[in-house]
Motif scaffolding. Structure first.
Motif, PDB file in Angstrom:
ATOM      1  N   ALA A 166       1.087  -0.954  -0.123  1.00 32.67           N
ATOM      2  CA  ALA A 166       0.109   0.007   0.147  1.00 32.67           C
ATOM      3  C   ALA A 166       0.977   1.157   0.241  1.00 32.67           C
ATOM      4  O   ALA A 166       1.504   1.610   1.001  1.00 32.67           O
ATOM      5  N   ARG A 167       0.998   1.679  -1.251  1.00 38.19           N
ATOM      6  CA  ARG A 167       1.739   3.110  -1.118  1.00 38.19           C
ATOM      7  C   ARG A 167       1.191   4.354  -1.620  1.00 38.19           C
ATOM      8  O   ARG A 167       1.805   5.371  -2.011  1.00 38.19           O
ATOM      9  N   HIS A 168      -0.026   4.236  -2.194  1.00 38.37           N
ATOM     10  CA  HIS A 168      -0.605   5.258  -2.858  1.00 38.37           C
ATOM     11  C   HIS A 168      -2.005   5.749  -2.109  1.00 38.37           C
ATOM     12  O   HIS A 168      -2.717   4.922  -1.700  1.00 38.37           O
ATOM     13  N   LEU A 169      -2.196   6.933  -2.109  1.00 36.31           N
ATOM     14  CA  LEU A 169      -3.456   7.878  -1.699  1.00 36.31           C
ATOM     15  C   LEU A 169      -4.271   8.216  -2.720  1.00 36.31           C
ATOM     16  O   LEU A 169      -3.817   8.781  -3.732  1.00 36.31           O
ATOM     17  N   PRO A 170      -5.752   8.475  -2.527  1.00 35.98           N
ATOM     18  CA  PRO A 170      -6.435   7.731  -1.423  1.00 35.98           C
ATOM     19  C   PRO A 170      -6.125   6.230  -1.446  1.00 35.98           C
ATOM     20  O   PRO A 170      -6.267   5.534  -2.427  1.00 35.98           O
ATOM     21  N   HIS A 171      -6.325   5.733   0.020  1.00 33.07           N
ATOM     22  CA  HIS A 171      -6.111   4.187   0.280  1.00 33.07           C
ATOM     23  C   HIS A 171      -7.414   3.714   0.676  1.00 33.07           C
ATOM     24  O   HIS A 171      -7.886   4.409   1.895  1.00 33.07           O
ATOM     25  N   THR A 172      -8.121   2.843   0.060  1.00 37.23           N
ATOM     26  CA  THR A 172      -9.408   2.351   0.879  1.00 37.23           C
ATOM     27  C   THR A 172      -8.877   1.049   1.541  1.00 37.23           C
ATOM     28  O   THR A 172      -8.132   0.387   1.009  1.00 37.23           O
ATOM     29  N   VAL A 173      -9.401   1.179   2.830  1.00 38.62           N
ATOM     30  CA  VAL A 173      -8.921   0.358   3.764  1.00 38.62           C
ATOM     31  C   VAL A 173      -9.360  -1.164   3.699  1.00 38.62           C
ATOM     32  O   VAL A 173     -10.496  -1.515   2.904  1.00 38.62           O
ATOM     33  N   GLY A 174      -8.737  -2.155   4.094  1.00 37.33           N
ATOM     34  CA  GLY A 174      -9.086  -3.591   4.013  1.00 37.33           C
ATOM     35  C   GLY A 174      -8.539  -4.465   2.942  1.00 37.33           C
ATOM     36  O   GLY A 174      -8.079  -3.904   1.872  1.00 37.33           O
ATOM     37  N   VAL A 175      -8.640  -5.790   3.132  1.00 36.81           N
ATOM     38  CA  VAL A 175      -8.044  -6.911   2.062  1.00 36.81           C
ATOM     39  C   VAL A 175      -9.224  -7.960   1.979  1.00 36.81           C
ATOM     40  O   VAL A 175      -8.900  -8.527   0.975  1.00 36.81           O
ATOM     41  N   ASP A 176      -9.926  -7.996   2.874  1.00 41.79           N
ATOM     42  CA  ASP A 176     -10.945  -9.207   2.549  1.00 41.79           C
ATOM     43  C   ASP A 176     -12.322  -8.789   3.247  1.00 41.79           C
ATOM     44  O   ASP A 176     -12.490  -7.746   3.888  1.00 41.79           O
ATOM     45  N   CYS A 177     -13.392  -9.468   3.104  1.00 39.16           N
ATOM     46  CA  CYS A 177     -14.718  -9.246   3.549  1.00 39.16           C
ATOM     47  C   CYS A 177     -15.544 -10.314   3.444  1.00 39.16           C
ATOM     48  O   CYS A 177     -15.396 -11.382   2.855  1.00 39.16           O
ATOM     49  N   VAL A 178     -16.645 -10.359   4.179  1.00 39.82           N
ATOM     50  CA  VAL A 178     -17.934 -11.029   3.964  1.00 39.82           C
ATOM     51  C   VAL A 178     -18.950 -10.360   3.162  1.00 39.82           C
ATOM     52  O   VAL A 178     -19.129  -9.002   3.819  1.00 39.82           O
ATOM     53  N   ALA A 179     -19.376 -10.593   2.106  1.00 38.94           N
ATOM     54  CA  ALA A 179     -20.297  -9.683   1.339  1.00 38.94           C
ATOM     55  C   ALA A 179     -21.534 -10.746   0.793  1.00 38.94           C
ATOM     56  O   ALA A 179     -21.569 -11.846   0.746  1.00 38.94           O
ATOM     57  N   LYS A 180     -22.596  -9.854   0.432  1.00 40.72           N
ATOM     58  CA  LYS A 180     -23.869 -10.412   0.096  1.00 40.72           C
ATOM     59  C   LYS A 180     -24.340 -10.157  -1.424  1.00 40.72           C
ATOM     60  O   LYS A 180     -24.267  -8.912  -1.650  1.00 40.72           O
ATOM     61  N   ASP A 181     -24.874 -10.928  -2.268  1.00 43.77           N
ATOM     62  CA  ASP A 181     -25.228 -10.511  -3.410  1.00 43.77           C
ATOM     63  C   ASP A 181     -26.752 -10.212  -3.228  1.00 43.77           C
ATOM     64  O   ASP A 181     -27.607 -11.341  -2.686  1.00 43.77           O
ATOM     65  N   GLU A 182     -27.279  -9.061  -3.262  1.00 47.11           N
ATOM     66  CA  GLU A 182     -28.541  -8.653  -2.838  1.00 47.11           C
ATOM     67  C   GLU A 182     -29.578  -9.305  -3.652  1.00 47.11           C
ATOM     68  O   GLU A 182     -30.782  -9.277  -3.264  1.00 47.11           O
ATOM     69  N   ALA A 183     -29.127  -9.685  -4.934  1.00 51.42           N
ATOM     70  CA  ALA A 183     -30.203 -10.240  -5.955  1.00 51.42           C
ATOM     71  C   ALA A 183     -30.588 -11.448  -5.667  1.00 51.42           C
ATOM     72  O   ALA A 183     -31.768 -11.925  -5.421  1.00 51.42           O
ATOM     73  N   SER A 184     -29.554 -12.266  -5.224  1.00 51.34           N
ATOM     74  CA  SER A 184     -29.917 -13.925  -4.709  1.00 51.34           C
ATOM     75  C   SER A 184     -29.637 -14.086  -3.381  1.00 51.34           C
ATOM     76  O   SER A 184     -30.181 -15.054  -3.034  1.00 51.34           O
ATOM     77  N   GLY A 185     -29.238 -13.365  -2.516  1.00 52.61           N
ATOM     78  CA  GLY A 185     -28.793 -13.622  -1.080  1.00 52.61           C
ATOM     79  C   GLY A 185     -27.677 -14.351  -0.909  1.00 52.61           C
ATOM     80  O   GLY A 185     -27.507 -14.662   0.362  1.00 52.61           O
ATOM     81  N   GLN A 186     -27.163 -14.738  -1.734  1.00 54.66           N
ATOM     82  CA  GLN A 186     -25.759 -15.609  -1.803  1.00 54.66           C
ATOM     83  C   GLN A 186     -24.765 -14.790  -0.683  1.00 54.66           C
ATOM     84  O   GLN A 186     -24.447 -13.542  -1.251  1.00 54.66           O
ATOM     85  N   LEU A 187     -24.189 -15.500   0.282  1.00 54.96           N
ATOM     86  CA  LEU A 187     -23.059 -14.859   0.953  1.00 54.96           C
ATOM     87  C   LEU A 187     -21.641 -15.436   0.181  1.00 54.96           C
ATOM     88  O   LEU A 187     -21.551 -16.436  -0.450  1.00 54.96           O
ATOM     89  N   TYR A 188     -20.599 -14.449   0.363  1.00 51.43           N
ATOM     90  CA  TYR A 188     -19.365 -14.729  -0.123  1.00 51.43           C
ATOM     91  C   TYR A 188     -18.312 -14.188   0.658  1.00 51.43           C
ATOM     92  O   TYR A 188     -18.442 -13.179   1.162  1.00 51.43           O
TER      93      TYR A 188
END
Length: 309
Positions: A53-75
């Protein structure tokens, strides 16, 4: 929408308004982020001290749990390039991994990163371990160490022995077959329960490492040692004679010793396995509070910190 960004390295993350993501391309999927972990690598990147991470602006984070709002599937999603502390993100479909609906997003987001260390250590930094091998985990009461027990079992270990200082904490580590309590001084520790080990995963390093390996000096079988962390010390005084005294292979495991493409390949199996494990506890913090919560060490008392948009 909102995201957590670093716009000046000394200031740390800020809760800011950003443009909504565009419509996803054919190779992408747009997901709503449910929880993203504040892992050590995330904090290092947000401070500007990490090579990735060397450049600004820098969006924080490298991973997550997220949801497809259309299908409800978690990833589970891994996104080293563009960050994950945001409300919605377009992910390449190649870096999202489906999850069953029963998974707790906060606990899963807290657990995958620390579990990667042992998974990549065994899959990429050991070779030809015997069937039902015996694994020793030095630092078994740490977050990564506790998950390493599940990793070793999932990858074929018939026996897992944990080593740490706190006997009461060792008794509570899920899945251990036996344990060794480090004494003070460490030289007085009885390492006899580790004598039949095939692999050592070390999160501690230092004097405990030297004493453990010294106890194996007359081992009649090959031992593969993998250095992963340095919770106790940064250096260890390993006598040259010790390295010649038995069939010992020494390797390290970290992002410099395996490739991101290798990690992405392994995540398909790791994520599926982890959905059935006992995961780490998590403290969920609203993303809007990141400016005050980022340096609040008291939050970790309830579990590993994750931020929830």
């Amino acid at each position: 929408m909102h995201a957590a960004q670093v716009q000046s390295w000394p200031e740390g993350p800020r809760y800011v308004s950003v443009d909504d993501p565009p419509a996803p391309s054919d190779s992408q999927i747009q997901l709503r982020v449910l929880a993203a972990g504040a892992h050590q690598v995330v904090r290092s990147r947000a401070s500007g001290s990490h090579y990735s991470a060397r450049h600004l602006p820098h969006t924080v984070g490298v991973d997550c749990v997220a949801k497809d709002e259309a299908s409800g599937q978690l990833y589970y999603c891994f996104n080293l390039q563009n960050g994950t502390f945001a409300e919605r993100i377009n992910f390449e479909k190649s870096i999202v991994y489906p999850l069953p609906g029963h998974v707790d997003p906060a606990s899963f987001a807290a657990s995958v990163n620390p579990a990667m260390s042992s998974w990549m250590a065994i899959t990429n930094r050991t070779t030809n371990l015997p069937k039902d091998f015996t694994a020793v985990i030095l630092g078994a009461t740490s977050a990564s160490g506790r998950l390493a027990v599940h990793t070793a079992k999932a990858l074929g270990a018939g026996k897992v022995v944990g080593i740490a200082r706190n006997a009461a904490a060792l008794e509570k580590v899920d899945g251990l077959d036996d344990y060794i309590v480090l004494q003070d001084p460490i030289a007085e520790t009885d390492f006899s329960k580790a004598q039949d080990c095939d692999a050592i995963l070390d999160y501690v390093y230092g004097d405990a490492t030297v004493q453990l390996l010294t106890s194996l000096a007359r081992s009649k079988k090959p031992v593969q040692y993998v250095e992963i962390g340095s919770l106790a010390q940064k250096t260890a005084d390993l006598p040259s004679a010790l390295l010649r005294s038995f069939d010992l292979t020494v390797r390290g495991a970290g992002a410099g010793s395996w490739s991101i493409s290798a990690l992405q390949k392994e995540l398909h199996t790791l994520v599926a396995k982890m959905a059935e494990w006992k995961l780490l506890s998590a403290t969920a913090v609203p993303l809007k509070d990141i400016e005050t919560a980022w340096n609040d060490k008291s939050l970790a008392r309830g579990g590993r910190v994750v931020f929830v948009p």
